[in-house]
Design a protein around this motif. Sequence first.
Motif, PDB file in Angstrom:
ATOM      1  N   SER A 200       0.821  -1.204   0.018  1.00  0.00           N
ATOM      2  CA  SER A 200       0.019  -0.109  -0.167  1.00  0.00           C
ATOM      3  C   SER A 200       0.820   1.301   0.072  1.00  0.00           C
ATOM      4  O   SER A 200       2.011   0.983   0.094  1.00  0.00           O
TER       5      SER A 200
ATOM      6  N   THR B 256       3.378   1.284   2.783  1.00  0.00           N
ATOM      7  CA  THR B 256       4.620   0.444   2.559  1.00  0.00           C
ATOM      8  C   THR B 256       5.522   0.912   1.282  1.00  0.00           C
ATOM      9  O   THR B 256       6.281   0.006   0.835  1.00  0.00           O
TER      10      THR B 256
ATOM     11  N   THR C 150      -2.216  -2.900   8.632  1.00  0.00           N
ATOM     12  CA  THR C 150      -2.665  -2.990   7.486  1.00  0.00           C
ATOM     13  C   THR C 150      -4.384  -2.800   7.180  1.00  0.00           C
ATOM     14  O   THR C 150      -4.913  -2.176   6.371  1.00  0.00           O
TER      15      THR C 150
END
Length: 402
Positions: free
Chosen positions: A226, A229, A285
Amino acid sequence: MGSSRDGGTVVTRPLLAVDASDPVAVLEALRLALSAAGPAILPIGPDGVGGELPATVPEPIALVIQTSGSSGTAKRVELSSNALLASAAASGAALGGPGQWLLAVPVHYIAGINVLVRSIAAQTEPVILPPGHFDAREFLAAAETMDADARHYTSVVPAQLARLLDAADGDASDGGAADGDAADGSGALAGLRRFDRILVGGQSVPSELIDRAEALGIRVTRTYGSSETAGGCVYNGVPVGTTEVRIRHGEIEIRGPVLADGYLDDPARTERSFVMSDGARWYRTGDAGRVDNGVLTVTGRLDRVIISGGVKVSLDELERVLRRMPGLGDAVAVPAESARWGEVPVVVATSPVDLSALRGAVVTALAREAAPDRVVVLDSIPLLSTGKPDLVTLREIVARRN
């Protein structure tokens, strides 16, 4: 300069908004941002800035990516040069070395920015598709212009991969060479086979897409990650570089040098999403998953948001619309895999409904992407002991009836 929360001094740098409809301008601004020779940048997509921008960001930050959260509220992810370059290095090692990239995704998304970062890191010039409508033949024509002596890479979303495979399937069905390619090595199939690796991610990737690509001899890697990251940090279920993945309370958590610093001007969200544990900083997450023999499997969102065709769709919002309609007071919306759109909403109800009328009502109330793919009718909705719908069972039923 500014003051930190603990009373110390924070060194800042200017923040520059860059129009994402001009990827070349974004590339040059990003090159300066990564080298600290220019301001940090925030690529602006077609939805605009989405509110006032601060004039500066903390000094380590090179890039701010604006994305919507599950509630629809904007969040601005702060990424340092170190995180972006660590992501590029890990990707290059996992792919077998640096190469030339073809940009096919918008640069206000992290996947598009990563194509540019990896190009800068590899000191290669990316081939850039004009932003806007994706056309498989334009993609393949652009691929023909890539440096023949370099490794070839690109990054796409599932809907784009589906269109490319449709074109390749057409070539294969036309006969040609014994392996299904055109006799002169041209055509869609040959063009896709020349890529050393095609990364696909950004949303759920149906396994049938991967199977189709492999059957055609096209090298595809499923990525997971994402903006928080610095993009994809798990390839085919395996973390790349020094990234680590764990499951805690059913949630996927990630740590490593690719993590964002946090959210711009949103310390509360930063504190919720980035946590210290076991002496390390982890990103929560919001995804559910499991790890088996070192391989990560993502099983869905812990919240109720799916991504369909690259657009976030709230299943809770969809249910609120459904339950205002006659005969749908107990309807439930669940996600299902789609070869073209990644995921689509499916309605489970206890009475038949006119799908065309239902879609029209949902499009009017929400958006086209929220329109149900189909309706599954059951005698009753399975419930948990709490009285809430059993979403796991419903998803299994829908998957069996696909």
